[in-house]
Design an enzyme around this catalytic site. Structure first.
Site, short mmCIF file in Angstrom:
data_model
loop_
_atom_site.label_atom_id
_atom_site.label_comp_id
_atom_site.label_asym_id
_atom_site.label_seq_id
_atom_site.Cartn_x
_atom_site.Cartn_y
_atom_site.Cartn_z
N TYR A 61 0.84 -1.19 0.00
CA TYR A 61 0.00 0.00 0.00
C TYR A 61 0.88 1.25 0.00
O TYR A 61 1.60 1.51 0.98
CB TYR A 61 -0.93 0.03 1.22
CG TYR A 61 -1.89 -1.12 1.33
CD1 TYR A 61 -2.25 -1.88 0.23
CD2 TYR A 61 -2.46 -1.44 2.56
CE1 TYR A 61 -3.14 -2.95 0.34
CE2 TYR A 61 -3.36 -2.50 2.68
CZ TYR A 61 -3.67 -3.25 1.57
OH TYR A 61 -4.56 -4.30 1.70
N HIS A 131 -0.25 -12.03 1.30
CA HIS A 131 -1.23 -11.18 0.62
C HIS A 131 -1.88 -11.91 -0.57
O HIS A 131 -3.10 -11.83 -0.78
CB HIS A 131 -0.55 -9.90 0.15
CG HIS A 131 -1.46 -8.74 0.00
ND1 HIS A 131 -1.03 -7.45 0.00
CD2 HIS A 131 -2.81 -8.67 -0.16
CE1 HIS A 131 -2.05 -6.63 -0.15
NE2 HIS A 131 -3.14 -7.35 -0.25
#
Length: 335
Positions: A61, A131
């Site tokens: 991110y 992830h």
């Protein structure tokens, strides 16, 4: 209808009991247009005051920027007040571009964790997710490396994101998996086929991201809202062309339920997810205090079984147009 922290239901996440409403922090650094870190830090501090405990980030991110932001925030509060989750496995371009690959090699797991801890300024994270799955590496090898991080005291519990039931079962045999994170909302119900039940069977918390379907389920989103520079939603199939307006029309019925329950459509949508199982947690994201308060209040909106059924029937998921992600971004999902 805004409630206090004392009325928010709690759930077990790994070794901690925390409010089932957490905060997804991704949008504070990327994907939803320009952001102001000073305001983000104020909102994060306000979240602690409201009773939030669970904060979710990832190394990808903002290409590390989100972890650095959370690191600044965590320094301002007692460590035990924060349950911090981060992720590894999506590898972006060196310049931060979105062309990406997946890496689940043991050596990468160790390197990624050390880099995350450095950005966060922490000795450990409470929950460390893979992830996306790198199919070139057996899941057992990736999880064994993650388990080494637990043994080293760098990670408290392990999680997986967007994996299949088979992968979850294989991983769970190597080391207990504390949480599975997957998109789940009134408009994305794929986990209902098997994953939710498997998590319950294995004692794994299910963490639903994008429980408001990136704003569609607020019923207030307008096409102009997503046209600002840096907002990635126009590139998602559900927001492309006429799909956006058709999906907005589909969720209009939430307004009637909200009026009936004296809350907001967003709270109805979030309460619906929470009502699907006591092992379910949600991490809606926001950068605004108004929605921070509103989302946390959803934990206090009680829906009866009959109400859940009515909402489920009212929002016909078969009429949703557009996939969750573009085809290229589906790499590693459900594997």
């Amino acid at each position: 209808m805004i409630e206090t922290r004392n009325t928010v239901s709690l759930g077990t996440l790994g070794k901690r009991t925390v409010p089932r409403v957490g905060l997804g922090c991704m949008g504070m650094s990327e994907f939803y247009g320009p952001s102001d870190d000073a305001e983000n830090l104020r909102v994060l501090s306000r979240a602690i005051e409201l009773g939030y405990v669970h904060f979710d980030t990832s190394d990808m991110y903002g290409n590390g920027a989100n972890e650095r932001l959370l690191g600044r925030f965590v320094k301002t509060v007692p460590r035990e007040k924060v349950f911090l989750a981060t992720k590894f496995g999506i590898v972006r371009d060196a310049d931060g571009g979105m062309t990406r690959g997946l890496d689940g090699r043991p050596e990468y797991v160790r390197e990624a964790c050390d880099r995350s801890l450095e950005r966060l300024g922490l000795e450990y994270v409470d929950l460390y997710y893979m992830h996306r799955r790198d199919e070139s590496v057996p899941i057992e090898e990736t999880v064994e490396a993650m388990a080494e991080l637990v043994a080293a005291g760098k990670v408290r519990t392990l999680g997986l994101s967007e994996v299949s039931v088979e992968t979850l079962r294989r991983a769970h045999k190597v080391h207990p998996i504390a949480a599975i994170q997957t998109e789940y909302s009134l408009l994305s119900r794929e986990p209902e086929a098997e994953l939710l039940l498997t998590c319950k069977e294995l004692g794994v918390a299910f963490v639903a991201y994008s429980p408001l379907s990136r704003g569609l389920l607020t019923t207030t989103l307008k096409p102009d809202d997503v046209q600002k520079g840096g907002d990635a939603r126009p590139f998602l199939p559900r927001f492309a062309g006429d799909n956006f307006n058709r999906n907005l029309a589909l969720v209009e019925k939430l307004k009637a339920f909200a009026t009936e329950k004296k809350c907001t459509p967003s709270q109805i949508a979030l309460a619906w997810v929470l009502a699907r199982g006591e092992h379910i947690h949600i991490i809606p994201g926001t950068r605004r205090e108004k929605y921070l308060i509103e989302n946390f209040g959803a934990g206090s909106v009680h829906l009866s079984t009959a109400e859940v059924d009515r909402i489920t029937r009212a929002i016909d998921v078969g009429q949703v147009v557009g996939a969750r992600y573009p085809e290229a971004a589906m790499q590693g999902i459900g594997r």
